[in-house]
Design an enzyme around this catalytic site. Structure first.
Site, PDB file in Angstrom:
ATOM      1  N   HIS A  70       5.890  41.832  48.725  1.00 53.49           N
ATOM      2  CA  HIS A  70       6.383  40.772  48.246  1.00 53.49           C
ATOM      3  C   HIS A  70       6.505  39.735  49.590  1.00 53.49           C
ATOM      4  CE1 HIS A  70       8.432  42.448  44.578  1.00 53.49           C
ATOM      5  NE2 HIS A  70       7.076  42.542  44.383  1.00 53.49           N
ATOM      6  N   GLU A 116       8.863  37.990  50.860  1.00 53.79           N
ATOM      7  CA  GLU A 116      10.021  38.064  51.835  1.00 53.79           C
ATOM      8  C   GLU A 116       9.542  39.139  52.794  1.00 53.79           C
ATOM      9  OE1 GLU A 116      10.051  38.253  48.463  1.00 53.79           O
ATOM     10  OE2 GLU A 116      12.119  37.561  47.605  1.00 53.79           O
ATOM     11  N   CYS A 144      13.911  40.139  44.831  1.00 53.29           N
ATOM     12  CA  CYS A 144      13.894  41.252  43.888  1.00 53.29           C
ATOM     13  C   CYS A 144      14.964  42.292  44.309  1.00 53.29           C
ATOM     14  CB  CYS A 144      12.492  41.964  43.465  1.00 53.29           C
ATOM     15  SG  CYS A 144      11.999  42.697  44.768  1.00 53.29           S
ATOM     16  N   ALA A 198     -15.958  22.848  26.250  1.00 54.05           N
ATOM     17  CA  ALA A 198     -16.475  21.670  26.640  1.00 54.05           C
ATOM     18  C   ALA A 198     -17.138  20.953  25.442  1.00 54.05           C
ATOM     19  CB  ALA A 198     -17.656  22.244  27.552  1.00 54.05           C
ATOM     20  N   SER A 222     -26.690  22.955  23.305  1.00 55.04           N
ATOM     21  CA  SER A 222     -25.375  22.624  24.019  1.00 55.04           C
ATOM     22  C   SER A 222     -25.724  22.407  25.532  1.00 55.04           C
ATOM     23  CB  SER A 222     -24.322  23.907  23.683  1.00 55.04           C
ATOM     24  OG  SER A 222     -25.033  25.229  24.327  1.00 55.04           O
ATOM     25  N   ARG A 250     -12.598  30.697  36.346  1.00 54.97           N
ATOM     26  CA  ARG A 250     -13.177  32.284  36.483  1.00 54.97           C
ATOM     27  C   ARG A 250     -12.433  33.003  37.751  1.00 54.97           C
ATOM     28  NH1 ARG A 250     -19.316  32.467  34.418  1.00 54.97           N
ATOM     29  NH2 ARG A 250     -19.023  31.614  32.480  1.00 54.97           N
ATOM     30  N   GLY A 273     -17.177  31.471  21.694  1.00 57.14           N
ATOM     31  CA  GLY A 273     -17.528  30.334  20.974  1.00 57.14           C
ATOM     32  C   GLY A 273     -16.506  29.837  20.068  1.00 57.14           C
ATOM     33  N   HIS A 325     -12.460  31.126  19.506  1.00 57.97           N
ATOM     34  CA  HIS A 325     -11.391  30.015  19.580  1.00 57.97           C
ATOM     35  C   HIS A 325     -10.489  29.978  18.486  1.00 57.97           C
ATOM     36  CE1 HIS A 325     -12.352  28.688  23.425  1.00 57.97           C
ATOM     37  NE2 HIS A 325     -13.283  28.153  22.972  1.00 57.97           N
ATOM     38  N   GLY A 326     -11.205  29.998  17.045  1.00 56.60           N
ATOM     39  CA  GLY A 326     -10.637  29.960  15.747  1.00 56.60           C
ATOM     40  C   GLY A 326      -9.733  30.962  15.619  1.00 56.60           C
TER      41      GLY A 326
HETATM   42  C1  AOF Z   1      10.064  39.040  45.186  1.00 60.16           C
HETATM   43  N1  AOF Z   1       9.221  38.330  45.849  1.00 60.16           N
HETATM   44  O1  AOF Z   1       7.281  38.048  46.454  1.00 60.16           O
HETATM   45  C2  AOF Z   1       7.484  38.592  44.037  1.00 60.16           C
HETATM   46  C3  AOF Z   1       8.388  39.300  43.088  1.00 60.16           C
HETATM   47  O2  AOF Z   1       5.994  45.694  41.006  1.00 60.16           O
HETATM   48  P1  AOF Z   1       6.578  45.041  42.005  1.00 60.16           P
HETATM   49  O3  AOF Z   1       7.283  45.642  43.302  1.00 60.16           O
HETATM   50  O4  AOF Z   1       5.479  44.079  42.859  1.00 60.16           O
HETATM   51  O5  AOF Z   1       7.738  44.006  41.504  1.00 60.16           O
HETATM   52  C4  AOF Z   1       7.155  43.006  40.767  1.00 60.16           C
HETATM   53  C5  AOF Z   1       8.389  42.074  40.245  1.00 60.16           C
HETATM   54  O6  AOF Z   1       9.083  41.608  41.187  1.00 60.16           O
HETATM   55  C6  AOF Z   1       7.823  40.883  39.145  1.00 60.16           C
HETATM   56  O7  AOF Z   1       7.944  41.245  37.963  1.00 60.16           O
HETATM   57  C7  AOF Z   1       8.960  39.902  39.778  1.00 60.16           C
HETATM   58  O8  AOF Z   1      10.008  40.083  38.692  1.00 60.16           O
HETATM   59  C8  AOF Z   1       9.240  40.183  41.115  1.00 60.16           C
HETATM   60  N2  AOF Z   1       8.129  39.438  41.970  1.00 60.16           N
HETATM   61  N3  AOF Z   1       9.817  39.226  43.749  1.00 60.16           N
HETATM   62  O9  AOF Z   1      11.304  39.195  45.369  1.00 60.16           O
HETATM   63  C9  AOF Z   1       7.905  38.546  45.594  1.00 60.16           C
HETATM   64  N4  AOF Z   1       6.021  38.647  43.797  1.00 60.16           N
HETATM   65 ZN    ZN Z   2      10.734  41.475  46.102  1.00 59.85          ZN
END
Ligand code: AOF
Ligand code: ZN
Length: 359
Positions: free
Chosen positions: A49, A51, A74, A153, A167, A183, A293, A297-298
């Site tokens: 993550h 942090e 988290c 488009a 097209s 993409r 196509g 979309h429909g």
């Molecule tokens: C954070 N910092 O950079 C992100 C967070 O499966 P994991 O361990 O990667 O956890 C995914 C969950 O953690 C995600 O659904 C979201 O709630 C949180 N994401 N949290 O502190 C981060 N990417």
């Molecule tokens: Zn985290």
């Protein structure tokens, strides 16, 4: 000052676009005595993550520093250990958070834990901006399925081909390049068998950044030609064909070519799209790009499965009953059922308009 650091965290978060799949975009900045001493962002689904990336980048002692992070840290064990733990262990004294993590396993609990550890936590700096960059993540938590972007488009009168089927090309090169960049953003790209027959596309990402998306074909009768380009690519991403055909003998030749073939039920509008989205969710698809196509979309529209619509509108009129409309199928029967994508975001792209609407 404060805003500047959070803005930086948001800019860093955006660098993860196209790679975080079902996870949010998150950036983090560590500041000590007015100096940025560390930075990081969530680079990849399943990876560390923001942090922890920021803490890993620090060369000096992070004790007593302030962490600016674009989403609540988290406090749960997911694919990675809790960020709150890393923050507490590093001796950070203050955490500035833009926005609460709506994930039910976090949802305010992360902040509570930090406060219980004696850390000062301030919430709400650049909250709106933080919410905006993670719109697909928030929507996904509500719908519990991939975020669907439908891309079209079309001419000024909403046609995607002439009555003779021509097209290429209705929109300008600038529009086509812009459209192609989706993409790189998307984790999967979906077309109907009709598009395979008409255009024989490769559906790879040639934008110069990001990876190839998973390629998905909706082919209820399983009539994709075995020599279609999509079945003979040199790409890390897989090709997935959804069909109603069950006979293993008919599925085999596609599997022999390396494609994954999956039988799904039929509903009145075609293949069961909710089942298709469930399978894609299991493949960790966060964002699905639907390229058409018009029948496809429909079907997505009728099931109310479009989260975002991206329209490139060329300044030309084509006309004609038989000329293909942008969105086919049965359509919605009454105006009461019509789905509103406003307020629209409209930009000029070369001679064309780019129109984006979201649910
Ligand atoms: C954070 N910092 O950079 C992100 C967070 O499966 P994991 O361990 O990667 O956890 C995914 C969950 O953690 C995600 O659904 C979201 O709630 C949180 N994401 N949290 O502190 C981060 N990417
Ligand atoms: Zn985290």
């Amino acid at each position: 000052m404060e805003r500047k650091y959070m803005k930086r965290a948001l800019d860093l978060a955006l660098k993860g676009q196209g790679s975080t799949k079902k996870n949010p975009l998150v950036g983090a900045v560590l500041v000590k005595e007015g100096q940025i001493i560390g930075e990081g962002y969530h680079k990849k689904y399943g990876g560390p993550h923001a942090e922890r990336e920021a803490l890993a980048s620090v060369k000096e002692d992070p004790r007593g520093s302030t962490l600016y992070v674009s989403l609540e840290p988290c406090c749960h064990y997911g694919k990675t250990p809790p960020c709150t733990q890393a923050i507490i262990e590093a001796g950070i004294s203050r955490v500035v958070v833009a926005l609460l993590d709506p994930n039910e396993r976090v949802g305010g609990q992360g902040i509570k834990e930090l406060r219980q550890a004696g850390i000062q936590v301030d919430l709400g700096l650049l909250e709106e901006e933080a919410r905006k960059i993670n719109h697909p993540f928030f929507r996904r938590l509500r719908t519990k399925r991939p975020y669907v972007i439908s891309k079209i488009a079309m001419s000024l009168d909403g046609k995607t081909a002439t009555s003779g089927g021509q097209s290429q090309w209705i929109t300008s090169q600038a529009s086509r390049e812009d459209g192609h960049s989706y993409r790189a953003l998307a984790d999967a790209i979906l077309v109907g068998r009709g598009t395979i027959l008409a255009d024989d596309p490769s559906l790879t990402n040639r934008s110069g950044w990001g990876e190839d998306p998973i390629r998905v074909i909706l082919d209820s009768q399983l009539a994709t030609p075995l020599d279609a380009r999509i079945l003979h690519l040199d790409s890390k991403a897989k090709t997935l064909i959804f069909t109603q055909v069950q006979d293993p003998k008919r599925l085999e030749p596609y599997r022999d070519l390396g494609a994954q073939v999956q039988t799904v039920a039929r509903t009145k509008g075609g293949l069961d799209l909710r089942e298709v989205l469930r399978v894609l969710d299991q493949e960790e698809v966060g964002t699905l790009l639907v390229e058409g196509g018009s029948t496809v979309h429909g079907s997505f529209l009728e099931e109310d499965l479009i989260d975002e619509i991206v329209i490139y509108q060329a300044p030309i009129l084509i006309g004609g009953q038989k000329a293909r409309p942008a969105i086919g199928g049965q359509g919605l029967a009454s105006l009461k059922e019509a789905i509103n994508f406003g307020p629209l975001q409209v930009t000029q792209l070369g001679p064309d308009l780019k129109i984006v609407g979201r649910r």
